[in-house]
Design a protein around this motif. Structure first.
Motif, PDB file in Angstrom:
ATOM      1  N   THR A 153      42.386  55.664  45.136  1.00 38.30           N
ATOM      2  CA  THR A 153      43.762  56.119  45.012  1.00 38.30           C
ATOM      3  C   THR A 153      44.709  54.939  44.868  1.00 38.30           C
ATOM      4  O   THR A 153      45.570  54.911  43.990  1.00 38.30           O
ATOM      5  CB  THR A 153      44.146  56.974  46.235  1.00 38.30           C
ATOM      6  N   PHE A 154      44.553  53.936  45.725  1.00 36.07           N
ATOM      7  CA  PHE A 154      45.393  52.747  45.670  1.00 36.07           C
ATOM      8  C   PHE A 154      45.235  52.016  44.342  1.00 36.07           C
ATOM      9  O   PHE A 154      46.214  51.641  43.697  1.00 36.07           O
ATOM     10  CB  PHE A 154      45.052  51.817  46.835  1.00 36.07           C
ATOM     11  N   LEU A 155      43.982  51.813  43.918  1.00 36.08           N
ATOM     12  CA  LEU A 155      43.748  51.098  42.670  1.00 36.08           C
ATOM     13  C   LEU A 155      44.202  51.899  41.463  1.00 36.08           C
ATOM     14  O   LEU A 155      44.497  51.321  40.418  1.00 36.08           O
ATOM     15  CB  LEU A 155      42.265  50.731  42.537  1.00 36.08           C
ATOM     16  N   GLY A 156      44.285  53.205  41.622  1.00 35.46           N
ATOM     17  CA  GLY A 156      44.786  54.050  40.545  1.00 35.46           C
ATOM     18  C   GLY A 156      46.303  54.046  40.446  1.00 35.46           C
ATOM     19  O   GLY A 156      46.879  54.664  39.551  1.00 35.46           O
ATOM     20  N   GLY A 157      46.966  53.363  41.365  1.00 32.83           N
ATOM     21  CA  GLY A 157      48.420  53.244  41.312  1.00 32.83           C
ATOM     22  C   GLY A 157      49.163  54.260  42.154  1.00 32.83           C
ATOM     23  O   GLY A 157      50.391  54.273  42.185  1.00 32.83           O
ATOM     24  N   ASP A 158      48.441  55.121  42.843  1.00 30.38           N
ATOM     25  CA  ASP A 158      49.093  56.111  43.698  1.00 30.38           C
ATOM     26  C   ASP A 158      49.342  55.510  45.074  1.00 30.38           C
ATOM     27  O   ASP A 158      48.600  54.628  45.522  1.00 30.38           O
ATOM     28  CB  ASP A 158      48.230  57.363  43.830  1.00 30.38           C
ATOM     29  N   PRO A 159      50.384  55.989  45.750  1.00 32.65           N
ATOM     30  CA  PRO A 159      50.690  55.417  47.065  1.00 32.65           C
ATOM     31  C   PRO A 159      49.638  55.789  48.112  1.00 32.65           C
ATOM     32  O   PRO A 159      49.134  56.910  48.122  1.00 32.65           O
ATOM     33  CB  PRO A 159      52.051  56.028  47.414  1.00 32.65           C
ATOM     34  N   VAL A 160      49.306  54.829  48.931  1.00 32.74           N
ATOM     35  CA  VAL A 160      48.408  55.024  50.067  1.00 32.74           C
ATOM     36  C   VAL A 160      49.086  54.362  51.255  1.00 32.74           C
ATOM     37  O   VAL A 160      49.561  53.234  51.151  1.00 32.74           O
ATOM     38  CB  VAL A 160      47.025  54.387  49.815  1.00 32.74           C
ATOM     39  N   GLU A 161      49.137  55.077  52.367  1.00 30.92           N
ATOM     40  CA  GLU A 161      49.768  54.507  53.553  1.00 30.92           C
ATOM     41  C   GLU A 161      49.044  53.214  53.939  1.00 30.92           C
ATOM     42  O   GLU A 161      47.824  53.132  53.857  1.00 30.92           O
ATOM     43  CB  GLU A 161      49.708  55.495  54.707  1.00 30.92           C
ATOM     44  N   PRO A 162      49.807  52.192  54.338  1.00 30.65           N
ATOM     45  CA  PRO A 162      49.197  50.892  54.639  1.00 30.65           C
ATOM     46  C   PRO A 162      48.062  50.971  55.653  1.00 30.65           C
ATOM     47  O   PRO A 162      47.028  50.340  55.485  1.00 30.65           O
ATOM     48  CB  PRO A 162      50.351  50.052  55.179  1.00 30.65           C
ATOM     49  N   GLN A 163      48.242  51.774  56.701  1.00 33.97           N
ATOM     50  CA  GLN A 163      47.192  51.850  57.719  1.00 33.97           C
ATOM     51  C   GLN A 163      45.930  52.522  57.175  1.00 33.97           C
ATOM     52  O   GLN A 163      44.813  52.176  57.573  1.00 33.97           O
ATOM     53  CB  GLN A 163      47.681  52.558  58.990  1.00 33.97           C
ATOM     54  N   VAL A 164      46.082  53.423  56.225  1.00 32.56           N
ATOM     55  CA  VAL A 164      44.926  54.079  55.613  1.00 32.56           C
ATOM     56  C   VAL A 164      44.171  53.071  54.746  1.00 32.56           C
ATOM     57  O   VAL A 164      42.942  52.991  54.788  1.00 32.56           O
ATOM     58  CB  VAL A 164      45.358  55.310  54.785  1.00 32.56           C
ATOM     59  N   LEU A 165      44.913  52.281  53.981  1.00 32.82           N
ATOM     60  CA  LEU A 165      44.280  51.275  53.132  1.00 32.82           C
ATOM     61  C   LEU A 165      43.585  50.204  53.975  1.00 32.82           C
ATOM     62  O   LEU A 165      42.452  49.806  53.691  1.00 32.82           O
ATOM     63  CB  LEU A 165      45.305  50.643  52.198  1.00 32.82           C
ATOM     64  N   ARG A 166      44.241  49.755  55.037  1.00 32.73           N
ATOM     65  CA  ARG A 166      43.624  48.759  55.921  1.00 32.73           C
ATOM     66  C   ARG A 166      42.339  49.310  56.541  1.00 32.73           C
ATOM     67  O   ARG A 166      41.322  48.621  56.616  1.00 32.73           O
ATOM     68  CB  ARG A 166      44.603  48.335  57.020  1.00 32.73           C
ATOM     69  N   ALA A 167      42.375  50.559  56.962  1.00 33.86           N
ATOM     70  CA  ALA A 167      41.189  51.171  57.560  1.00 33.86           C
ATOM     71  C   ALA A 167      40.060  51.298  56.541  1.00 33.86           C
ATOM     72  O   ALA A 167      38.888  51.087  56.868  1.00 33.86           O
ATOM     73  CB  ALA A 167      41.535  52.545  58.130  1.00 33.86           C
ATOM     74  N   ALA A 168      40.410  51.632  55.306  1.00 33.12           N
ATOM     75  CA  ALA A 168      39.394  51.764  54.261  1.00 33.12           C
ATOM     76  C   ALA A 168      38.720  50.432  53.982  1.00 33.12           C
ATOM     77  O   ALA A 168      37.486  50.350  53.882  1.00 33.12           O
ATOM     78  CB  ALA A 168      40.023  52.326  52.991  1.00 33.12           C
ATOM     79  N   VAL A 169      39.513  49.389  53.860  1.00 31.88           N
ATOM     80  CA  VAL A 169      38.939  48.057  53.607  1.00 31.88           C
ATOM     81  C   VAL A 169      38.122  47.611  54.817  1.00 31.88           C
ATOM     82  O   VAL A 169      37.020  47.063  54.665  1.00 31.88           O
ATOM     83  CB  VAL A 169      40.049  47.040  53.270  1.00 31.88           C
ATOM     84  N   ALA A 170      38.612  47.884  56.003  1.00 34.48           N
ATOM     85  CA  ALA A 170      37.871  47.516  57.219  1.00 34.48           C
ATOM     86  C   ALA A 170      36.525  48.220  57.261  1.00 34.48           C
ATOM     87  O   ALA A 170      35.521  47.627  57.670  1.00 34.48           O
ATOM     88  CB  ALA A 170      38.691  47.862  58.455  1.00 34.48           C
ATOM     89  N   GLN A 171      36.495  49.461  56.813  1.00 36.60           N
ATOM     90  CA  GLN A 171      35.231  50.195  56.794  1.00 36.60           C
ATOM     91  C   GLN A 171      34.208  49.493  55.908  1.00 36.60           C
ATOM     92  O   GLN A 171      33.039  49.402  56.252  1.00 36.60           O
ATOM     93  CB  GLN A 171      35.472  51.623  56.290  1.00 36.60           C
ATOM     94  N   TYR A 172      34.674  48.982  54.767  1.00 34.94           N
ATOM     95  CA  TYR A 172      33.771  48.265  53.876  1.00 34.94           C
ATOM     96  C   TYR A 172      33.297  46.947  54.482  1.00 34.94           C
ATOM     97  O   TYR A 172      32.161  46.536  54.309  1.00 34.94           O
ATOM     98  CB  TYR A 172      34.452  47.971  52.535  1.00 34.94           C
ATOM     99  N   VAL A 173      34.177  46.286  55.210  1.00 32.73           N
ATOM    100  CA  VAL A 173      33.871  44.955  55.707  1.00 32.73           C
ATOM    101  C   VAL A 173      33.199  44.973  57.083  1.00 32.73           C
ATOM    102  O   VAL A 173      32.430  44.081  57.414  1.00 32.73           O
ATOM    103  CB  VAL A 173      35.157  44.096  55.756  1.00 32.73           C
ATOM    104  N   CYS A 174      33.411  46.024  57.857  1.00 35.61           N
ATOM    105  CA  CYS A 174      32.891  46.048  59.234  1.00 35.61           C
ATOM    106  C   CYS A 174      31.381  46.165  59.296  1.00 35.61           C
ATOM    107  O   CYS A 174      30.796  46.021  60.364  1.00 35.61           O
ATOM    108  CB  CYS A 174      33.544  47.151  60.044  1.00 35.61           C
ATOM    109  N   ALA A 175      30.741  46.395  58.178  1.00 33.84           N
ATOM    110  CA  ALA A 175      29.281  46.485  58.162  1.00 33.84           C
ATOM    111  C   ALA A 175      28.648  45.196  58.673  1.00 33.84           C
ATOM    112  O   ALA A 175      27.485  45.196  59.083  1.00 33.84           O
ATOM    113  CB  ALA A 175      28.794  46.793  56.759  1.00 33.84           C
ATOM    114  N   TYR A 176      29.417  44.125  58.671  1.00 32.33           N
ATOM    115  CA  TYR A 176      28.913  42.844  59.165  1.00 32.33           C
ATOM    116  C   TYR A 176      28.337  42.995  60.576  1.00 32.33           C
ATOM    117  O   TYR A 176      27.244  42.507  60.862  1.00 32.33           O
ATOM    118  CB  TYR A 176      30.037  41.811  59.156  1.00 32.33           C
ATOM    119  N   ASP A 177      29.065  43.697  61.441  1.00 34.40           N
ATOM    120  CA  ASP A 177      28.593  43.884  62.816  1.00 34.40           C
ATOM    121  C   ASP A 177      27.278  44.642  62.850  1.00 34.40           C
ATOM    122  O   ASP A 177      26.371  44.289  63.604  1.00 34.40           O
ATOM    123  CB  ASP A 177      29.640  44.619  63.658  1.00 34.40           C
ATOM    124  N   SER A 178      27.184  45.681  62.045  1.00 34.06           N
ATOM    125  CA  SER A 178      25.944  46.465  62.011  1.00 34.06           C
ATOM    126  C   SER A 178      24.777  45.612  61.538  1.00 34.06           C
ATOM    127  O   SER A 178      23.678  45.674  62.096  1.00 34.06           O
ATOM    128  CB  SER A 178      26.089  47.665  61.075  1.00 34.06           C
TER     129      SER A 178
END
Length: 97
Positions: A12-37
């Motif tokens: 949604t964000f990359l498509g140019g539609d608005p995404v709430e900042p906390q939603v975008l941060r959480a989405a990116v964190a989900q991709y990156v948090c796999a490090y712990d696993s």
């Protein structure tokens, strides 16, 4: 609160539609948090190198995260290239006879 999955939020964000900042941060964190696993699974595999299931779990997690991160990088590259592509398209249309 959102009904978007992490992948949908990023699309949604990359498509140019608005995404709430906390939603975008959480989405990116989900991709990156796999490090712990991955670190936890690697520790399990190192602690008991004879345990085949620990090694299989680690390999599966690494593969899954690699696919997700590669997809994310493709999306980022596409999004950053889009403005240049649009500008070149407009220039080509203007210069056409």
């Amino acid at each position: 609160m959102t009904d978007l999955t992490p992948r949908q939020a990023i699309y949604t964000f990359l498509g140019g539609d608005p995404v709430e900042p906390q939603v975008l941060r959480a989405a990116v964190a989900q991709y990156v948090c796999a490090y712990d696993s991955i670190v936890d699974l690697a520790s399990d595999a190192v602690d008991d190198p004879e345990c085949r299931s620990s090694i299989d779990d680690l390999a599966s997690e690494i593969l899954m995260q690699q696919v997700m991160l590669e997809e994310y990088l493709v999306l980022i590259h596409a999004a950053t290239a889009l403005p240049d592509l649009l500008r070149s398209r407009r220039a080509a249309v203007r210069s056409a006879p």
